[in-house]
Each structure stands twice: as structure tokens, then as C-alpha cells.
Design an enzyme around this catalytic site. Sequence first.
Site, mmCIF file in Angstrom:
data_model
loop_
_atom_site.group_PDB
_atom_site.id
_atom_site.type_symbol
_atom_site.label_atom_id
_atom_site.label_comp_id
_atom_site.label_asym_id
_atom_site.label_seq_id
_atom_site.Cartn_x
_atom_site.Cartn_y
_atom_site.Cartn_z
ATOM 1 N N GLU A 106 0.847 -1.194 0.000
ATOM 2 C CA GLU A 106 0.000 0.000 0.000
ATOM 3 C C GLU A 106 0.878 1.236 0.000
ATOM 4 O O GLU A 106 2.060 1.185 0.349
ATOM 5 C CB GLU A 106 -0.910 0.008 1.233
ATOM 6 C CG GLU A 106 -2.226 -0.686 0.985
ATOM 7 C CD GLU A 106 -3.221 -0.480 2.104
ATOM 8 O OE1 GLU A 106 -2.823 0.010 3.185
ATOM 9 O OE2 GLU A 106 -4.391 -0.810 1.904
ATOM 10 N N HIS A 222 -9.355 10.637 2.222
ATOM 11 C CA HIS A 222 -8.937 9.573 1.305
ATOM 12 C C HIS A 222 -9.017 10.126 -0.112
ATOM 13 O O HIS A 222 -10.021 10.724 -0.489
ATOM 14 C CB HIS A 222 -9.846 8.349 1.440
ATOM 15 C CG HIS A 222 -9.237 7.132 0.831
ATOM 16 N ND1 HIS A 222 -9.114 6.976 -0.528
ATOM 17 C CD2 HIS A 222 -8.681 6.036 1.379
ATOM 18 C CE1 HIS A 222 -8.521 5.830 -0.783
ATOM 19 N NE2 HIS A 222 -8.243 5.233 0.361
ATOM 20 N N ARG A 267 -1.152 9.884 1.327
ATOM 21 C CA ARG A 267 -2.556 10.205 1.038
ATOM 22 C C ARG A 267 -2.830 11.694 0.909
ATOM 23 O O ARG A 267 -3.591 12.118 0.050
ATOM 24 C CB ARG A 267 -3.441 9.669 2.161
ATOM 25 C CG ARG A 267 -3.697 8.226 2.006
ATOM 26 C CD ARG A 267 -4.735 7.737 2.940
ATOM 27 N NE ARG A 267 -4.922 6.334 2.604
ATOM 28 C CZ ARG A 267 -5.518 5.462 3.370
ATOM 29 N NH1 ARG A 267 -6.007 5.825 4.530
ATOM 30 N NH2 ARG A 267 -5.637 4.215 2.982
ATOM 31 N N HIS A 323 -12.012 10.656 5.798
ATOM 32 C CA HIS A 323 -11.844 9.210 5.890
ATOM 33 C C HIS A 323 -11.422 8.748 7.281
ATOM 34 O O HIS A 323 -11.887 7.732 7.770
ATOM 35 C CB HIS A 323 -10.791 8.807 4.856
ATOM 36 C CG HIS A 323 -10.546 7.336 4.770
ATOM 37 N ND1 HIS A 323 -11.555 6.446 4.471
ATOM 38 C CD2 HIS A 323 -9.416 6.590 4.931
ATOM 39 C CE1 HIS A 323 -11.054 5.215 4.443
ATOM 40 N NE2 HIS A 323 -9.766 5.284 4.738
ATOM 41 N N ARG A 358 -2.136 9.405 9.041
ATOM 42 C CA ARG A 358 -2.074 7.970 9.317
ATOM 43 C C ARG A 358 -1.490 7.217 8.135
ATOM 44 O O ARG A 358 -1.879 7.444 6.992
ATOM 45 C CB ARG A 358 -3.482 7.451 9.592
ATOM 46 C CG ARG A 358 -3.545 5.955 9.764
ATOM 47 C CD ARG A 358 -4.992 5.494 9.802
ATOM 48 N NE ARG A 358 -5.645 5.700 8.536
ATOM 49 C CZ ARG A 358 -6.366 4.769 7.900
ATOM 50 N NH1 ARG A 358 -6.523 3.583 8.433
ATOM 51 N NH2 ARG A 358 -6.944 5.028 6.751
HETATM 52 C C1 LIG Z 1 -14.191 2.732 3.927
HETATM 53 C C2 LIG Z 1 -13.099 2.567 4.959
HETATM 54 C C3 LIG Z 1 -11.998 1.766 4.686
HETATM 55 C C4 LIG Z 1 -10.982 1.598 5.641
HETATM 56 N N1 LIG Z 1 -9.934 0.749 5.373
HETATM 57 C C5 LIG Z 1 -9.034 0.502 6.357
HETATM 58 C C6 LIG Z 1 -8.011 -0.470 6.177
HETATM 59 O O1 LIG Z 1 -7.942 -1.114 5.151
HETATM 60 N N2 LIG Z 1 -7.146 -0.681 7.192
HETATM 61 C C7 LIG Z 1 -7.202 -0.003 8.367
HETATM 62 O O2 LIG Z 1 -6.380 -0.233 9.253
HETATM 63 N N3 LIG Z 1 -8.165 0.913 8.560
HETATM 64 C C8 LIG Z 1 -9.081 1.172 7.599
HETATM 65 N N4 LIG Z 1 -10.059 2.096 7.813
HETATM 66 C C9 LIG Z 1 -10.149 2.736 9.120
HETATM 67 C C10 LIG Z 1 -10.675 1.734 10.116
HETATM 68 O O3 LIG Z 1 -11.709 0.983 9.527
HETATM 69 C C11 LIG Z 1 -11.218 2.438 11.340
HETATM 70 O O4 LIG Z 1 -10.321 3.396 11.812
HETATM 71 C C12 LIG Z 1 -11.438 1.428 12.447
HETATM 72 O O5 LIG Z 1 -12.224 0.351 11.975
HETATM 73 C C13 LIG Z 1 -12.109 2.090 13.617
HETATM 74 O O6 LIG Z 1 -12.477 1.090 14.515
HETATM 75 P P1 LIG Z 1 -13.223 1.512 15.830
HETATM 76 O O7 LIG Z 1 -13.557 0.251 16.535
HETATM 77 O O8 LIG Z 1 -12.440 2.543 16.523
HETATM 78 O O9 LIG Z 1 -14.566 2.239 15.305
HETATM 79 P P2 LIG Z 1 -15.784 1.644 14.472
HETATM 80 O O10 LIG Z 1 -15.441 0.409 13.750
HETATM 81 O O11 LIG Z 1 -16.354 2.766 13.684
HETATM 82 O O12 LIG Z 1 -16.813 1.249 15.602
HETATM 83 C C14 LIG Z 1 -17.410 2.223 16.418
HETATM 84 C C15 LIG Z 1 -18.568 1.580 17.134
HETATM 85 O O13 LIG Z 1 -19.046 2.452 18.160
HETATM 86 C C16 LIG Z 1 -20.459 2.509 18.105
HETATM 87 N N5 LIG Z 1 -20.851 3.774 18.720
HETATM 88 C C17 LIG Z 1 -20.510 5.046 18.341
HETATM 89 N N6 LIG Z 1 -21.037 5.939 19.185
HETATM 90 C C18 LIG Z 1 -21.707 5.225 20.132
HETATM 91 C C19 LIG Z 1 -22.456 5.591 21.281
HETATM 92 N N7 LIG Z 1 -22.610 6.866 21.645
HETATM 93 N N8 LIG Z 1 -23.021 4.607 22.034
HETATM 94 C C20 LIG Z 1 -22.874 3.284 21.683
HETATM 95 N N9 LIG Z 1 -22.170 2.896 20.600
HETATM 96 C C21 LIG Z 1 -21.592 3.851 19.847
HETATM 97 C C22 LIG Z 1 -20.763 2.380 16.613
HETATM 98 O O14 LIG Z 1 -22.092 2.012 16.380
HETATM 99 C C23 LIG Z 1 -19.760 1.290 16.251
HETATM 100 O O15 LIG Z 1 -20.275 0.021 16.613
HETATM 101 C C24 LIG Z 1 -11.076 2.276 6.872
HETATM 102 C C25 LIG Z 1 -12.171 3.087 7.135
HETATM 103 C C26 LIG Z 1 -13.184 3.225 6.193
HETATM 104 C C27 LIG Z 1 -14.364 4.093 6.517
#
Ligand SMILES: Cc1cc2nc3c(=O)[nH]c(=O)nc-3n(C[C@H](O)[C@H](O)[C@H](O)COP(=O)(O)OP(=O)(O)OC[C@H]3O[C@@H](n4cnc5c(N)ncnc54)[C@H](O)[C@@H]3O)c2cc1C
Length: 498
Positions: A106, A222, A267, A323, A358
Site C-alpha cells: 500500500e 482519502h 494520502r 476518511h 495515518r
Molecule cells: C471505507 C473505509 C476503509 C478503511 N480501510 C481501512 C483499512 O484497510 N485498514 C485499516 O487499518 N483501517 C481502515 N479504515 C479505518 C478503520 O476501519 C477504522 O479506523 C477502524 O475500523 C475504527 O475502529 P473503531 O472500533 O475505533 O470504530 P468503528 O469500527 O467505527 O466502531 C465504532 C462503534 O461504536 C459505536 N458507537 C458510536 N457511538 C456510540 C455511542 N454513543 N453509544 C454506543 N455505541 C456507539 C458504533 O455504532 C460502532 O459500533 C477504513 C475506514 C473506512 C471508513
Amino acid sequence: MVIGGGVAGLATALRLAPLPVTLLAKADLGLEAATAWAQGGIAAAIGEDDRPELHAVDTLKAGAGLCDAAVAHRVTAAAPAAIDWLAGLDAPFDHDTEGRIALGLEAAHSRRRIVHANGDSTGRAVLETLARAVRACPSIHLMEGVRATALLRDAHGTVTGIAGVSASGPAILPARAVVLATGGLGGLYASTTNPLGAVGSGLALAARAGAVLRDMEFVQFHPTAIAAGADPMPLATEALRGEGAILLNDRGERFMADVPARELAPRDIVARAIFAEIAAGRSVVLDARLEHLEHRFPGVVALCRANGIDPVRQPIPVRPAAHYHMGGIAVDDAGRSSLEGLWACGEVASTGLHGANRLASNSLLEALAYAEWIAADIAGCEAVARDGTTHALPRPSASRAEIRSLMDRSVGVVRDAAGLDAAVRRLDAMASSGADDMALVALMVASEALKREESRGGHFRSDFPLVANTVEHSRTTLDETLAFAESLREAPIVRRVA
Ligand SMILES: Cc1cc2nc3c(=O)[nH]c(=O)nc-3n(C[C@H](O)[C@H](O)[C@H](O)COP(=O)(O)OP(=O)(O)OC[C@H]3O[C@@H](n4cnc5c(N)ncnc54)[C@H](O)[C@@H]3O)c2cc1C
């Protein structure tokens, strides 16, 4: 108590076992989590020609001087074990013909080190693996459909639980330790790749409780979101460029040809180059007509076709979109915030790993690494639950569409004082009702962006295009942000010089 049903929340809950954990997610597991949408993969230095130190060097380079080097070394060193841990939970990682985990390349990674599962559906595969383990874990009490609305604190300021709301009404849930794993804030922007519910609600919860937030102005755009009218915008993963896809404007010019690393430049550089083409009235496409595209990138092909584009036959129209949020709740090596009793994991946290920008595929890794460290820290704690006081219930934003278009226009890929000044004033007016979380988080991003008079990583100021000599993190609290916004009310409006 762990709040969030993405990789950060699920991994933390699992790592805490056998300690009893209540895991809250505002939607069913798998919905509304950015994790499910991750296409690229997880970065880990497990190739024969690779070492965690090389991964750390790439991470530091992308972070434009603002990474914490010790954190970068520690997280990259933890990556191979994080992959083993997931493999132990039966994550369906892709393997090469010799049975080793296959490694992709990547942008800005100097080695092939991106681990995939089910091709470009890595996030979904990881989330399903973790969700299966969570549902089978007897120490985790899963509560889906509950939204955390406030943190409870005692007279000493220690976090003692949360207030939440579900279909059956409001609830008060005490906890000996609270981990926020609520994800990012891309949904604050009209052009975003994030789930629309990702509007920084955890940042608002922490800010309202008085926590310190760091580097809020650093948003990664992104470069290649698919511009076919969908909201949120589907992503044409970076891995396509890693495998040879090229960017062209509508004159057929490969405008990245003379930029170092071309389409695989960091990026922010690619995003600004595309933004400049679009600002000059030209449209941009990603020509991804690669060999075996359907086999190697089934997710992207399906996303494109669902939006009326056949990427096997035609180039994909693209534009930059919000993103990833590098900033967040300031945490230490154990994921502890500035508030006693509160930890943060995943995109909502600012650990120091990402700096100003990032490195691709480092965020799933960061969440997996910190989940373990947070769990170890909590296991060693003797937090005592006390009676809590709560804060006012936030209302959903009434001005959602206005905030999103304002953020795109004035706090986006290219920023300047006039736009940011106007954004802060408007968001201040919206947030001063006291209860609008979206306006509040947007105000924190815009205020910090106005204060940072330089360009670094994801933050680009057309009026301060150079990197400053001194490297400083920004830190703010809700009170400081509100005081800053109030000070502007008396100041003259900044106007753009024609
Ligand atoms: C399209 C896309 C592609 C990506 N590709 C990559 C990749 O290839 N590799 C990589 O490392 N990263 C990638 N990323 C970034 C990565 O996916 C995210 O940074 C990471 O998944 C975040 O994980 P998280 O658990 O912190 O948040 P999330 O996976 O967003 O989970 C947050 C959770 O909190 C819940 N929530 C939020 N507020 C509340 C509340 N007040 N009360 C209760 N629940 C709540 C939501 O419903 C959700 O379940 C990508 C992001 C996107 C959008």
C-alpha cells in the site's frame, strides 16, 4: 464497560476476559462500524524482507513529525502477535500458494506488509471473527441498540459509568472502568467514506466530561472515494494503486506522473493533487482496469457496479473524502485518558501513533494493540464504583446537513483563515445551544485548525503552506474551545483577500 461494536470495542472486551464486561453498541454488531468497511487490511511486518523497525520508520515518515516515536515502535512491534491472535480466533486471512499469509503493498509502505482476509473485505472478516468470539465469550454481556449519551462522574471527577438510551428508554449503567471505542468523525463531512453515524459521539461524551482532546484538526482525506452520488461515498481502496491503477484527469493526463512515488505518494499529497484538479474544473478518474480485477478486488468491483460503474471496462470517477481522524481523546501508553476511570481505544483515541497523517492500514492494528494494553491496565486497577452525577442529554443535531457541507467547504482538504473563522463562528452559534454534539465536535476540529498556522500531514492551510519549524501537538478541552470561540465573537471577521 466498553462502548462500541467495532474492532476496538470487540477486541478490548475479548482481551478483558475473564473480567466481566458489558459491551454496548448503538446498532447491532457489524452495522454502523467503520471496521466492517475496511478494505485494505492490517499492516504487520511479517514478511521475510521486513522488520517492525522498518514499519515504524514508514509510520513516522507518514506522520509528518507529529508521531510519538516510542508509540510507533511499540505498536509496530506488537503487529505480528496481533495477527497471530486473530488467526487463533480463526480469522480467514488470505494465504499464498506456499501456505504463508499473503502480503499486499500500500501507499507509503516500503515493504509488502498488508494482511488481507477475504481479499478486500478484511474489515468485515475481522469484525465477523471478533463478533463470533464475543458472542461465545461467557464474561461479555452484549447490549446492542444502546447509545451512550453521557459519562457519569463522581464528586472527584472519576468516571463511574454511563447514561444511555435504547428503544426501551433511558438507562443508567454504573461501571468500574469505561472504555470508549466509538470510532471516528468522518460523518461530519458531506463527502465521507465513513458510516453516517460516525460523527464523533465519543469525543463529545469525553469533552463534555472534561477530558483533554489532542490534535483534533488532523483529518485524513482519502484521495479516491468513488464519486457516483452515493452518501457515504464508497471507497476505491489504495491497494488498487498499489497494484498499478493510475489517476487521470479528463484530458487524459496522468497528473501524478512527476510527483515522487506518483500514485503511491502519501494520502494527503494525492488528495490535494486530485482536489487541485477538481478545483480547476477538471474531473478525475482512477483507471483500475487491472488483470484479474474481479478476482483480486471483488468488494470494489461490487461497490462500483452497485453505483453504475463497471471498473473492469471503464475508469472509476473519484474525489477526496473525509476518511480517518488522527486526533482524538488524548491517551497514554495504557490507553488512559486524562479522566480517572476512562480509557479510549481505536479511532476515537489519540495515542501518538498516527501523528499528522495515518499510514494506511495502521488503524485496525492500533486498535488491536491497544485493546490488549488497555485490558491489562484495567485488570490491574482497583477502580471503585461510586454514585454518579450526569450531564445533560445531548440532542441529535438539527443542522446535520448544514454542518456537513460547512465542514466540506471550510474545514476540508484545503483550509484558510477566512473559511475557518467563518466556520468557527457558525458552529459556535449552533453549539451554544449546549446540546448539539455534532456542532460541538465540528467546532473543536475547526477551532484547532484555525489555531494551527502551518501545513502538516492531513492539515493543509493555503495561507500557511509551509511546515512550521517547531512541532507541537494541539490540546484542548471543551471549556478551552468554547472560550476560544467566544473570543472570536468580539474579534473582526477574517476576510479572504481576492
Ligand atoms: C471505507 C473505509 C476503509 C478503511 N480501510 C481501512 C483499512 O484497510 N485498514 C485499516 O487499518 N483501517 C481502515 N479504515 C479505518 C478503520 O476501519 C477504522 O479506523 C477502524 O475500523 C475504527 O475502529 P473503531 O472500533 O475505533 O470504530 P468503528 O469500527 O467505527 O466502531 C465504532 C462503534 O461504536 C459505536 N458507537 C458510536 N457511538 C456510540 C455511542 N454513543 N453509544 C454506543 N455505541 C456507539 C458504533 O455504532 C460502532 O459500533 C477504513 C475506514 C473506512 C471508513
